[in-house]
Design a protein around this motif. Sequence first.
Motif, mmCIF file in Angstrom:
data_model
loop_
_atom_site.group_PDB
_atom_site.id
_atom_site.type_symbol
_atom_site.label_atom_id
_atom_site.label_comp_id
_atom_site.label_asym_id
_atom_site.label_seq_id
_atom_site.Cartn_x
_atom_site.Cartn_y
_atom_site.Cartn_z
ATOM 1 N N GLN A 238 0.806 -1.214 0.000
ATOM 2 C CA GLN A 238 0.000 0.000 0.000
ATOM 3 C C GLN A 238 0.843 1.270 0.000
ATOM 4 O O GLN A 238 0.390 2.322 -0.453
ATOM 5 N N SER A 239 2.084 1.166 0.469
ATOM 6 C CA SER A 239 2.947 2.352 0.533
ATOM 7 C C SER A 239 3.270 2.912 -0.846
ATOM 8 O O SER A 239 3.751 4.038 -0.957
ATOM 9 N N GLU A 240 3.002 2.147 -1.909
ATOM 10 C CA GLU A 240 3.253 2.647 -3.259
ATOM 11 C C GLU A 240 2.427 3.896 -3.567
ATOM 12 O O GLU A 240 2.787 4.676 -4.448
ATOM 13 N N GLY A 241 1.301 4.090 -2.838
ATOM 14 C CA GLY A 241 0.464 5.254 -3.113
ATOM 15 C C GLY A 241 -0.033 5.236 -4.545
ATOM 16 O O GLY A 241 -0.520 4.220 -5.044
ATOM 17 N N GLY A 242 0.140 6.349 -5.251
ATOM 18 C CA GLY A 242 -0.279 6.428 -6.642
ATOM 19 C C GLY A 242 0.863 6.296 -7.624
ATOM 20 O O GLY A 242 0.728 6.648 -8.802
ATOM 21 N N ILE A 243 2.014 5.765 -7.151
ATOM 22 C CA ILE A 243 3.210 5.723 -7.997
ATOM 23 C C ILE A 243 3.089 4.709 -9.136
ATOM 24 O O ILE A 243 3.742 4.845 -10.176
ATOM 25 N N ASN B 258 9.417 -4.569 4.837
ATOM 26 C CA ASN B 258 8.730 -5.860 4.788
ATOM 27 C C ASN B 258 9.659 -6.931 5.342
ATOM 28 O O ASN B 258 10.800 -7.080 4.875
ATOM 29 N N LYS B 259 9.188 -7.680 6.341
ATOM 30 C CA LYS B 259 9.977 -8.753 6.940
ATOM 31 C C LYS B 259 9.325 -10.103 6.668
ATOM 32 O O LYS B 259 8.267 -10.431 7.243
ATOM 33 N N ALA B 260 9.902 -10.851 5.752
ATOM 34 C CA ALA B 260 9.573 -12.260 5.498
ATOM 35 C C ALA B 260 8.224 -12.501 4.818
ATOM 36 O O ALA B 260 7.978 -13.619 4.354
ATOM 37 N N ILE B 261 7.331 -11.516 4.727
ATOM 38 C CA ILE B 261 6.071 -11.741 4.020
ATOM 39 C C ILE B 261 6.375 -11.978 2.543
ATOM 40 O O ILE B 261 7.099 -11.203 1.916
ATOM 41 N N GLY B 262 5.833 -13.059 1.991
ATOM 42 C CA GLY B 262 6.164 -13.410 0.621
ATOM 43 C C GLY B 262 7.569 -13.942 0.463
ATOM 44 O O GLY B 262 8.113 -13.980 -0.645
ATOM 45 N N ASN B 263 8.198 -14.325 1.580
ATOM 46 C CA ASN B 263 9.558 -14.866 1.587
ATOM 47 C C ASN B 263 10.605 -13.869 1.099
ATOM 48 O O ASN B 263 11.600 -14.253 0.484
ATOM 49 N N ILE B 264 10.357 -12.572 1.373
ATOM 50 C CA ILE B 264 11.385 -11.582 1.075
ATOM 51 C C ILE B 264 11.515 -10.598 2.234
ATOM 52 O O ILE B 264 10.567 -10.356 2.971
ATOM 53 N N ASP B 265 12.712 -10.061 2.386
ATOM 54 C CA ASP B 265 12.967 -8.906 3.234
ATOM 55 C C ASP B 265 13.202 -7.728 2.295
ATOM 56 O O ASP B 265 13.979 -7.848 1.334
ATOM 57 N N ALA B 266 12.552 -6.608 2.557
ATOM 58 C CA ALA B 266 12.670 -5.477 1.639
ATOM 59 C C ALA B 266 12.391 -4.171 2.357
ATOM 60 O O ALA B 266 11.679 -4.135 3.364
ATOM 61 N N TYR B 267 12.961 -3.102 1.828
ATOM 62 C CA TYR B 267 12.609 -1.756 2.270
ATOM 63 C C TYR B 267 12.501 -0.866 1.040
ATOM 64 O O TYR B 267 13.135 -1.133 0.005
ATOM 65 N N ARG B 268 11.668 0.158 1.148
ATOM 66 C CA ARG B 268 11.450 1.040 0.002
ATOM 67 C C ARG B 268 11.193 2.467 0.438
ATOM 68 O O ARG B 268 10.769 2.722 1.572
ATOM 69 N N ALA B 269 11.438 3.383 -0.480
ATOM 70 C CA ALA B 269 11.098 4.799 -0.324
ATOM 71 C C ALA B 269 10.334 5.221 -1.567
ATOM 72 O O ALA B 269 10.690 4.854 -2.693
ATOM 73 N N VAL B 270 9.252 5.969 -1.361
ATOM 74 C CA VAL B 270 8.365 6.384 -2.452
ATOM 75 C C VAL B 270 8.127 7.888 -2.355
ATOM 76 O O VAL B 270 7.974 8.422 -1.252
ATOM 77 N N ALA B 271 8.099 8.569 -3.475
ATOM 78 C CA ALA B 271 7.781 10.001 -3.485
ATOM 79 C C ALA B 271 7.042 10.349 -4.768
ATOM 80 O O ALA B 271 7.375 9.839 -5.846
ATOM 81 N N GLY C 200 6.997 11.094 -10.143
ATOM 82 C CA GLY C 200 7.143 10.139 -9.048
ATOM 83 C C GLY C 200 8.383 9.285 -9.180
ATOM 84 O O GLY C 200 8.983 9.164 -10.250
ATOM 85 N N GLY C 201 8.762 8.680 -8.049
ATOM 86 C CA GLY C 201 9.896 7.777 -8.034
ATOM 87 C C GLY C 201 9.788 6.783 -6.901
ATOM 88 O O GLY C 201 9.156 7.054 -5.872
ATOM 89 N N LEU C 202 10.390 5.611 -7.090
ATOM 90 C CA LEU C 202 10.410 4.563 -6.068
ATOM 91 C C LEU C 202 11.780 3.906 -6.068
ATOM 92 O O LEU C 202 12.331 3.580 -7.128
ATOM 93 N N PHE C 203 12.335 3.717 -4.859
ATOM 94 C CA PHE C 203 13.557 2.929 -4.685
ATOM 95 C C PHE C 203 13.240 1.777 -3.749
ATOM 96 O O PHE C 203 12.556 1.955 -2.736
ATOM 97 N N GLN C 204 13.724 0.576 -4.073
ATOM 98 C CA GLN C 204 13.478 -0.586 -3.223
ATOM 99 C C GLN C 204 14.696 -1.497 -3.205
ATOM 100 O O GLN C 204 15.344 -1.716 -4.230
ATOM 101 N N ASN C 205 14.990 -2.040 -2.038
ATOM 102 C CA ASN C 205 16.003 -3.082 -1.901
ATOM 103 C C ASN C 205 15.307 -4.343 -1.422
ATOM 104 O O ASN C 205 14.537 -4.312 -0.452
#
Length: 350
Positions: free
Chosen positions: A127-132, A209-222, A232-237
Amino acid sequence: MNNTLVSVAIASALSLSSFAAFAQGPDFYGRLDISLTHTDMGSTIQSGTNNLKKDESGTYFENNFSLVGVKGAEKISDNLEILYQMEFQVENTSGSGDTFKARNTYLGLKNQAGTLLFGRNDTVFKQSEGGIDLFGNTNADIDRVTGGQIREADGIWYYSPLLADMVGFNATYLMEDNQDTDDSQYALSVTLGDKSLKSHNFYVAGAYNKAIGNIDAYRAVAQVKLAKFKLGGLFQNSESNLDSAFDGNSYFVNLSYDLNGVNLKAEYGMDESGLGKYFQNISSIKPKAGTATNLSDINVQSITVGADYRLAKSTLVFAHYAMYQGDYTVTNKVDLEDDNVLSVGIRYDF
């Protein structure tokens, strides 16, 4: 899912909707979204597409998550509301018998301290993706390039009240026993501004995100609205919990422009993690528990251009062209087959 039970639920929702004319009741809603798509490789179009042939060129009707649902809220005391939603995807192009599929369905409570939901829902990371996601729910959705776009069941969602009408704190927690794991699975997000860019002309979010969907991830959205432009832009690891070779960054930048009601859109995406649908479908390499793939130097790129126009408040017509390409290394460098995808479609909301 038992189609008979689902049909009964939908019929009940329709009956409640009719009764709403005489008493305050739930809202019945739905969407029909269908597109005509030509693809070179079939790697990104909707998986429920009838007679889809992977790795072959073809032209298909796609169902872009047509749905039907019922939702509502009821005040049960001066400071407490009960919330509910039942939503089902409707397969209107598939030849299979699986006509209905589960979507966001939950029961919740809301008061001055925030909102709690129990059931199935998009994670707050998604949901953090917003309207990106300018081409969301189509074959050019950002999940074709990156991971983490997950809906899960048997969870708890918390949404804080907006601080200063601007800042929100959100969380998803999945019940360990329901997920058959001893590991905690959760997601956290903080948002600033307005994802619809109406009450504020900007939106910023950070999520983990911790382990949901078997991935660890973090993101920034603007995303920001400047006159008739939206930038708009999105970065994710992301890193797979199943195979550490699936690990890397994803980037998206996009722009839309309102030209007398025609919404022109362009987006560039890049991924190094290999967790998007295009890479896994084209390469046939997916993370599996207990494996250690000799995989490195993943490089996936996408370019999408398109436009949409609202014929009426209920009716949207759209078209887009998406190009996917990339390469990876397993001992030697391997080029991924390019996939060029052209779609023209119509969406009706009721």
